[in-house]
Design a protein around this motif. Structure first.
Motif, PDB file in Angstrom:
ATOM      1  N   LYS A 152      -3.769  -7.830  -7.900  1.00  6.90           N
ATOM      2  CA  LYS A 152      -5.088  -7.211  -8.019  1.00  6.90           C
ATOM      3  C   LYS A 152      -5.139  -5.905  -7.230  1.00  6.90           C
ATOM      4  CE  LYS A 152      -7.700 -11.485  -8.752  1.00  6.90           C
ATOM      5  NZ  LYS A 152      -8.855 -12.301  -8.312  1.00  6.90           N
ATOM      6  N   PRO A 153      -5.813  -4.890  -7.781  1.00 10.07           N
ATOM      7  CA  PRO A 153      -5.915  -3.610  -7.064  1.00 10.07           C
ATOM      8  C   PRO A 153      -6.761  -3.743  -5.805  1.00 10.07           C
ATOM      9  CG  PRO A 153      -7.304  -3.602  -9.027  1.00 10.07           C
ATOM     10  CD  PRO A 153      -6.496  -4.862  -9.091  1.00 10.07           C
ATOM     11  N   VAL A 154      -6.333  -3.026  -4.763  1.00 10.38           N
ATOM     12  CA  VAL A 154      -7.080  -2.970  -3.501  1.00 10.38           C
ATOM     13  C   VAL A 154      -7.255  -1.501  -3.129  1.00 10.38           C
ATOM     14  CG1 VAL A 154      -7.103  -3.565  -1.055  1.00 10.38           C
ATOM     15  CG2 VAL A 154      -6.177  -5.179  -2.714  1.00 10.38           C
ATOM     16  N   ASN A 155      -8.463  -0.986  -3.342  1.00 11.94           N
ATOM     17  CA  ASN A 155      -8.773   0.427  -3.074  1.00 11.94           C
ATOM     18  C   ASN A 155      -7.901   1.368  -3.904  1.00 11.94           C
ATOM     19  OD1 ASN A 155     -10.623  -0.374  -0.974  1.00 11.94           O
ATOM     20  ND2 ASN A 155      -8.843  -0.712   0.339  1.00 11.94           N
ATOM     21  N   PHE A 156      -7.395   0.863  -5.002  1.00 12.80           N
ATOM     22  CA  PHE A 156      -6.602   1.685  -5.922  1.00 12.80           C
ATOM     23  C   PHE A 156      -7.523   2.555  -6.774  1.00 12.80           C
ATOM     24  CE2 PHE A 156      -4.029   2.519  -9.673  1.00 12.80           C
ATOM     25  CZ  PHE A 156      -2.779   2.801  -9.129  1.00 12.80           C
ATOM     26  N   GLN A 195      -4.871   8.016  -0.434  1.00 12.51           N
ATOM     27  CA  GLN A 195      -6.084   7.409   0.076  1.00 12.51           C
ATOM     28  C   GLN A 195      -7.266   7.682  -0.847  1.00 12.51           C
ATOM     29  OE1 GLN A 195      -6.654   8.745   4.113  1.00 12.51           O
ATOM     30  NE2 GLN A 195      -4.955   7.520   4.900  1.00 12.51           N
ATOM     31  N   SER A 196      -8.228   6.757  -0.827  1.00 11.72           N
ATOM     32  CA  SER A 196      -9.451   6.930  -1.592  1.00 11.72           C
ATOM     33  C   SER A 196     -10.348   7.948  -0.895  1.00 11.72           C
ATOM     34  CB  SER A 196     -10.177   5.585  -1.712  1.00 11.72           C
ATOM     35  OG  SER A 196     -10.715   5.210  -0.447  1.00 11.72           O
ATOM     36  N   ARG A 197     -11.466   8.268  -1.535  1.00 10.11           N
ATOM     37  CA  ARG A 197     -12.393   9.229  -0.939  1.00 10.11           C
ATOM     38  C   ARG A 197     -12.986   8.694   0.368  1.00 10.11           C
ATOM     39  NH1 ARG A 197     -15.574   6.387  -4.512  1.00 10.11           N
ATOM     40  NH2 ARG A 197     -17.720   5.926  -3.808  1.00 10.11           N
ATOM     41  N   LEU A 198     -12.880   7.372   0.590  1.00 15.17           N
ATOM     42  CA  LEU A 198     -13.397   6.758   1.807  1.00 15.17           C
ATOM     43  C   LEU A 198     -12.305   6.549   2.856  1.00 15.17           C
ATOM     44  CD1 LEU A 198     -15.752   4.083   0.190  1.00 15.17           C
ATOM     45  CD2 LEU A 198     -16.330   6.381   1.003  1.00 15.17           C
ATOM     46  N   GLY A 199     -11.092   6.987   2.544  1.00 16.75           N
ATOM     47  CA  GLY A 199     -10.010   6.908   3.521  1.00 16.75           C
ATOM     48  C   GLY A 199      -9.195   5.640   3.480  1.00 16.75           C
ATOM     49  N   ASN A 200      -9.408   4.777   2.476  1.00 18.28           N
ATOM     50  CA  ASN A 200      -8.634   3.543   2.366  1.00 18.28           C
ATOM     51  C   ASN A 200      -7.344   3.793   1.593  1.00 18.28           C
ATOM     52  OD1 ASN A 200     -10.623   1.817   3.618  1.00 18.28           O
ATOM     53  ND2 ASN A 200     -11.840   2.032   1.743  1.00 18.28           N
ATOM     54  N   ILE A 226       0.829  -1.205   0.000  1.00 19.55           N
ATOM     55  CA  ILE A 226       0.000   0.000   0.000  1.00 19.55           C
ATOM     56  C   ILE A 226       0.860   1.251   0.000  1.00 19.55           C
ATOM     57  CG2 ILE A 226      -1.834  -1.195   1.257  1.00 19.55           C
ATOM     58  CD1 ILE A 226      -0.964   0.528   3.730  1.00 19.55           C
ATOM     59  N   ASN A 227       0.217   2.354  -0.375  1.00 19.93           N
ATOM     60  CA  ASN A 227       0.806   3.683  -0.221  1.00 19.93           C
ATOM     61  C   ASN A 227      -0.074   4.438   0.783  1.00 19.93           C
ATOM     62  OD1 ASN A 227       1.588   6.380  -0.418  1.00 19.93           O
ATOM     63  ND2 ASN A 227       2.139   6.188  -2.580  1.00 19.93           N
TER      64      ASN A 227
END
Length: 263
Positions: A199-203, A90-95, A85-86
């Motif tokens: 596979k992408p995770v919250n990317f 973060q995504s708009r949901l904070g992930n 992860i980086n």
């Protein structure tokens, strides 16, 4: 050395195959702020009388601080996901944005760690390793694996137990096969395959397929009955509506090939 007779006076010796992948991920920037996260799936037991359910599943996340924290032996009854992860993206949901390694079928070496072949192949002691990026550390078995003594391998580098949190890291994934030869392997062995996924995770903010251009009937190949009648094809058209209100069509081509005794 043991094996199986695969032909007259020919023995196929039992052996292993291992392939190690050097994955310099660099999630969402130059990779200078990446971390490795092990996401464990664990069972939680319900307190008596709280619910008719006796247990449920939950996840526990562990951010690896040093190299030894990220030395992973895969276990069927200890299910986990493995994320790079980086934390600063973060995504708009904070992930945090990341990718996960999804192992496929693999194998582990059964040799003693002090056995000379295993000393040279000590990178097979774990299926996953994570190290800080070092341009001189490219080959898991060292530069001269066949002539080596096991003093320049991934296992030796990782023993330094360097910090790997929020830095430029490399993930090493090893997949393998135990090969017990049989007569069908001689004189030419059939293809043997295995794989793993990234596979992408919250990317992405949502399923990226939603932004793909719609597919129409004219864009797809059409199978027709041939003159000789030796192949019959049918197309089943299933309309559905995606979240972006585009009407698309999914074509499932069902091929029926004639064989001895009928279809």
């Amino acid at each position: 050395m043991t094996g199986t007779f695969v032909s007259e006076n020919v023995i196929g010796v039992v052996h292993d195959h291992f392939i190690t992948f050097h994955l310099d991920m660099d999630i969402d920037d130059d990779g200078s702020n990446n971390s490795f996260v092990k996401v464990n799936l664990v069972k939680e037991v319900n307190l008596t009388g709280k619910s008719p359910r006796k247990s449920y599943l939950k996840t526990k996340r562990y951010v690896a601080k040093t190299e030894k924290d990220a030395q992973i032996k895969l276990k069927l009854y200890d299910p986990s996901e493995f994320h790079v992860i980086n934390p600063s993206r973060q995504s708009r949901l904070g992930n945090p944005a990341g990718y996960k390694v999804v192992p496929g079928g693999t194998a582990a070496s059964l040799l003693d760690h002090d056995d000379p072949p295993q000393q040279r192949s000590a990178f097979t002691n774990n299926q996953i390793w994570v190290t800080p990026y070092n341009r001189t550390e490219q080959w898991a078995g060292g530069l001269f694996a066949y002539q080596g003594r096991g003093d320049d391998t991934l296992a030796v580098w990782s023993e330094r137990n360097r910090p790997i949190e929020n830095t430029d890291i490399v993930l090493w994934y090893t997949l393998g096969f135990h090969h017990i030869p049989c007569q069908e392997d001689f004189p030419i062995m059939p293809t043997l395959s295995s794989s793993f996924d990234l596979k992408p995770v919250n990317f992405f903010e949502s399923n990226p397929i939603l932004g793909a251009a719609p597919t129409f009937e004219k864009d797809l190949p059409v199978c027709k009955l041939t003159d000789s009648g030796d192949q019959i094809s049918m197309a089943l058209i299933i309309p559905y509506q995606c979240e972006v209100e585009r009407v698309m069509k999914l074509f499932i081509l069902l091929h029926f090939m004639p064989s001895v005794g009928g279809f």
